[in-house]
Design an enzyme around this catalytic site. Structure first.
Site, PDB file in Angstrom:
ATOM      1  N   ASP A  99       0.859  -1.177   0.000  1.00 12.13           N
ATOM      2  CA  ASP A  99       0.000   0.000   0.000  1.00 12.13           C
ATOM      3  C   ASP A  99       0.894   1.225   0.000  1.00 12.13           C
ATOM      4  O   ASP A  99       1.908   1.256   0.706  1.00 12.13           O
ATOM      5  CB  ASP A  99      -0.845  -0.019   1.287  1.00 12.13           C
ATOM      6  CG  ASP A  99      -2.277   0.396   1.070  1.00 12.13           C
ATOM      7  OD1 ASP A  99      -2.471   1.513   0.567  1.00 12.13           O
ATOM      8  OD2 ASP A  99      -3.173  -0.383   1.417  1.00 12.13           O
ATOM      9  N   ASP A 201      -3.446   4.537  -2.135  1.00 13.23           N
ATOM     10  CA  ASP A 201      -4.552   4.962  -1.288  1.00 13.23           C
ATOM     11  C   ASP A 201      -5.154   6.282  -1.773  1.00 13.23           C
ATOM     12  O   ASP A 201      -4.416   7.210  -2.108  1.00 13.23           O
ATOM     13  CB  ASP A 201      -3.996   5.139   0.136  1.00 13.23           C
ATOM     14  CG  ASP A 201      -5.067   5.342   1.162  1.00 13.23           C
ATOM     15  OD1 ASP A 201      -5.882   4.429   1.353  1.00 13.23           O
ATOM     16  OD2 ASP A 201      -5.076   6.421   1.795  1.00 13.23           O
ATOM     17  N   GLU A 267      -7.012   3.361  -5.484  1.00 15.40           N
ATOM     18  CA  GLU A 267      -8.301   3.385  -4.797  1.00 15.40           C
ATOM     19  C   GLU A 267      -9.086   4.610  -5.256  1.00 15.40           C
ATOM     20  O   GLU A 267      -8.670   5.743  -5.038  1.00 15.40           O
ATOM     21  CB  GLU A 267      -8.090   3.457  -3.277  1.00 15.40           C
ATOM     22  CG  GLU A 267      -9.395   3.316  -2.533  1.00 15.40           C
ATOM     23  CD  GLU A 267      -9.371   3.849  -1.105  1.00 15.40           C
ATOM     24  OE1 GLU A 267     -10.282   3.513  -0.359  1.00 15.40           O
ATOM     25  OE2 GLU A 267      -8.458   4.619  -0.753  1.00 15.40           O
ATOM     26  N   HIS A 328     -10.841  -3.935   3.778  1.00 15.21           N
ATOM     27  CA  HIS A 328     -10.716  -3.563   5.186  1.00 15.21           C
ATOM     28  C   HIS A 328     -11.539  -2.341   5.571  1.00 15.21           C
ATOM     29  O   HIS A 328     -11.463  -1.893   6.715  1.00 15.21           O
ATOM     30  CB  HIS A 328      -9.231  -3.296   5.474  1.00 15.21           C
ATOM     31  CG  HIS A 328      -8.734  -2.113   4.693  1.00 15.21           C
ATOM     32  ND1 HIS A 328      -8.596  -2.127   3.322  1.00 15.21           N
ATOM     33  CD2 HIS A 328      -8.383  -0.864   5.080  1.00 15.21           C
ATOM     34  CE1 HIS A 328      -8.172  -0.945   2.910  1.00 15.21           C
ATOM     35  NE2 HIS A 328      -8.035  -0.165   3.960  1.00 15.21           N
ATOM     36  N   ASP A 329     -12.259  -1.770   4.627  1.00 16.13           N
ATOM     37  CA  ASP A 329     -13.086  -0.603   4.936  1.00 16.13           C
ATOM     38  C   ASP A 329     -14.574  -0.938   4.939  1.00 16.13           C
ATOM     39  O   ASP A 329     -15.402  -0.052   5.143  1.00 16.13           O
ATOM     40  CB  ASP A 329     -12.852   0.505   3.881  1.00 16.13           C
ATOM     41  CG  ASP A 329     -11.472   1.104   3.985  1.00 16.13           C
ATOM     42  OD1 ASP A 329     -10.900   1.114   5.088  1.00 16.13           O
ATOM     43  OD2 ASP A 329     -10.951   1.562   2.948  1.00 16.13           O
TER      44      ASP A 329
HETATM   45  C1  NOJ Z   1      -8.581   4.506   2.374  1.00 16.96           C
HETATM   46  C2  NOJ Z   1      -8.150   3.334   3.185  1.00 16.96           C
HETATM   47  O1  NOJ Z   1      -8.598   2.157   2.564  1.00 16.96           O
HETATM   48  C3  NOJ Z   1      -8.712   3.539   4.567  1.00 16.96           C
HETATM   49  O2  NOJ Z   1      -8.558   2.408   5.376  1.00 16.96           O
HETATM   50  C4  NOJ Z   1      -8.067   4.750   5.181  1.00 16.96           C
HETATM   51  O3  NOJ Z   1      -8.670   5.010   6.417  1.00 16.96           O
HETATM   52  C5  NOJ Z   1      -8.202   5.971   4.272  1.00 16.96           C
HETATM   53  N1  NOJ Z   1      -7.951   5.685   2.898  1.00 16.96           N
HETATM   54  C6  NOJ Z   1      -7.252   7.038   4.683  1.00 16.96           C
HETATM   55  O4  NOJ Z   1      -5.948   6.682   4.320  1.00 16.96           O
END
Ligand code: NOJ
Length: 530
Positions: A99, A201, A267, A328-329
């Protein structure tokens, strides 16, 4: 043309804190991943691992607040352990992606410490600082994803700095050439070590509107938003997906192109017209802008079909598709889609569509959302915006076996192990010929062995059965039919010809099928060789 590894392979996401602890502190580490390398390469047979951040971090957002882009947090190991991990992975033919968090660093990064030390520090402009409005309020109306304004006032220097996440994640100024160079050198640091690519990210946020204009209000925002959720009350217009992000994307890509066959995954979540631009006008930006669309649809055959067709229709000819169903989100598939049976249908769909699939650790066990008592919530989003928003639910420890702490650790882990671990674990499910783990293994193997299923073309097969999503994957003369029943009712499809069922989501049938009356049991999906 021979497909590239990131086109016909499967990416497996590891959340390092939750995979395997070898040091006895209740937090996963890189040595744990090395220990489980055979599971990844032989048991599962995935092709690439992507790690959520492993850099040194105060962990205010669990690694997405980076204090050093060119090192490993001691909690996870060190650079030597990382090199060993990379060698062990490569020895087995596995690719390794890390990442990269380019939009913001930690407020403990030495760059930020310098930047905030005085207005005339040479690194002041590496971050986004602005004067207060005349009444002392923040420079614009932007909100933080995690609640509150996107600005924090710095008493010492009398200006606000921007952070669209927690205040410990100040935003880097990509319009500053020195900052840009330092960040691109950070990419080279890892590429030189031999990694195979990056997941980038919130890449669409790195360039903001030059004038930082106010975002317009979102009249459709839900009425019951927490008072501090300023973010969801606005349309995200000026803080992301600006036209001038694309030249920067090309510069980032050029760094990867200095090396051989490295992949850039980003992302992004904007609407299709904004999203598709990240492939670049000639394929010169991201290889794979993450496609989260299926995650945000209602779980129905018609919604999935429409989303797949919309994306297939929007892609320029050089662009390779991809699909993400969980990360993970979010939430666990088995919870989101209403149970274990549909989690199997989801797995079959994800692993038979045209496009690189990303599978989140634990989905192969059908892990469900963890139950996190309020006092154990760790995620800043859950702490600031309410327990129902916590992402901890999908970050619980990997369930390896039925021993205490699920074989993840020998002490109590940082998040509670899910209660079902005594039966839902790798050791138990490996020996069960019809478990969801067996299904995933069969799907990984079939996808790998079958060009039609990995790089073949896609075509929807129309059917009057409203609860079924049916499609064909084709590579020259090799044709496969995938029929997925999204309902709890049996369905009979009238297609034509005969075929051989290779796999059912229930992993209990194979053999000749009559396609004129193809019976699907409740919640069943099948792959049929035509
Ligand atoms: C996206 C990530 O997937 C997430 O876990 C993170 O909190 C935010 N970006 C901030 O970096």
């Amino acid at each position: 043309m021979k497909p590239l590894w990131w086109q016909n392979g499967v990416v497996y996401q590891i959340y390092p804190r939750s995979f395997k602890d070898t040091t006895g502190n209740g937090i996963g580490d890189l040595a744990g991943v090395i220990e489980k390398m055979d599971y990844l390469s032989d048991t599962l047979g995935i092709d690439a691992i992507w790690f959520s951040p492993i850099n040194p971090s105060p962990m205010k957002d669990f690694g997405y607040d980076v204090a050093d882009y060119c090192d490993v947090d001691p909690m996870f190991g060190d650079l030597a352990t990382f090199d060993r991990l990379l060698a062990e992975a490569h020895k087995r033919g596995l690719k390794v992606l890390i990442d990269w968090v380019p939009n913001h660093s930690s407020d403990e990064h030495p760059w930020f410490l310098e930047s905030r030390s005085s207005r005339d520090n040479p690194k002041r402009d590496w971050y986004i600082w602005r004067d207060p409005k005349p009444d002392g309020t923040p420079p614009n109306n932007w909100g933080s994803f995690f609640g509150g304004p996107a600005w924090t006032f710095d008493e010492k220097t009398g200006q606000y700095y921007m952070h669209q996440f927690v205040p410990g994640q100040p935003e880097l100024n990509w319009r500053n050439p020195e900052l840009k160079k330092a960040m691109l050198d950070g990419l080279r640091f890892w590429l030189d070590r031999g990694i195979d690519g990056f997941r980038m990210d919130v890449i669409g946020l790195i360039i903001k509107d030059e004038d930082l204009r106010d975002n317009p209000p979102n009249p459709d925002a839900p009425a019951n938003l927490p008072a501090n959720d300023l973010f969801s009350r606005l349309h995200q217009v000026y803080n992301m997906d600006q036209d001038d992000v694309h030249p920067v994307m090309r510069e980032i890509r050029q760094v990867l192109d200095e090396y051989n066959e490295r992949v850039a995954i980003g992302e992004l979540w904007g609407p299709m017209d904004r999203w598709v631009k990240y492939y670049g006008t000639t394929g010169d930006e991201l290889h794979l802008p993450f496609n989260f669309r299926l995650m945000h649809q209602p779980w129905s055959a018609s919604a999935m079909r429409a989303s797949v067709e919309e994306m297939e229709g929007a892609l320029p000819p050089f662009a390779w598709p991809n699909y993400v169903l969980g990360n993970h989100d979010g939430t666990r598939l088995a919870t989101r889609f209403g149970g274990q049976s549909q989690a199997r249908v989801a797995a079959m769909m994800l692993l038979t569509l045209r496009g690189t699939p990303t599978v989140y650790y634990g989905e192969e066990l059908g892990m469900e959302n963890g139950v996190i008592p309020p006092e154990k919530i760790q995620d800043p989003q859950g702490i600031n915006l309410g327990a129902e928003r916590t992402r901890d639910v999908c970050r619980t420890p990997m369930q390896w076996d039925a021993t205490e702490h699920a074989g993840f650790s020998n002490v109590e882990p940082w998040l509670p192990v899910s209660a079902d671990y005594r039966t839902r674990n790798v050791a138990a499910m490996l020996n069960d010929p019809t478990s969801i783990l067996t299904l995933y293994r069969r799907l990984f193997a079939l996808r790998k062995a079958t060009p039609a299923l990995n790089v073949g073309s896609y075509a929807t097969v129309p059917t009057p059965a409203a609860d079924c999503f049916v499609y064909e994957r084709t590579d020259g003369p090799d044709r496969y039919l995938i029929a997925l029943n999204f309902s709890g009712e049996a369905q009979t499809l009238s297609l034509f010809g005969n075929g051989t069922c290779l796999l059912s989501t229930q992993v209990d049938r194979t053999g000749e099928v009559d396609l004129q009356a193809l019976s699907l049991r409740p919640h069943e999906g099948v792959i049929v060789k035509l």
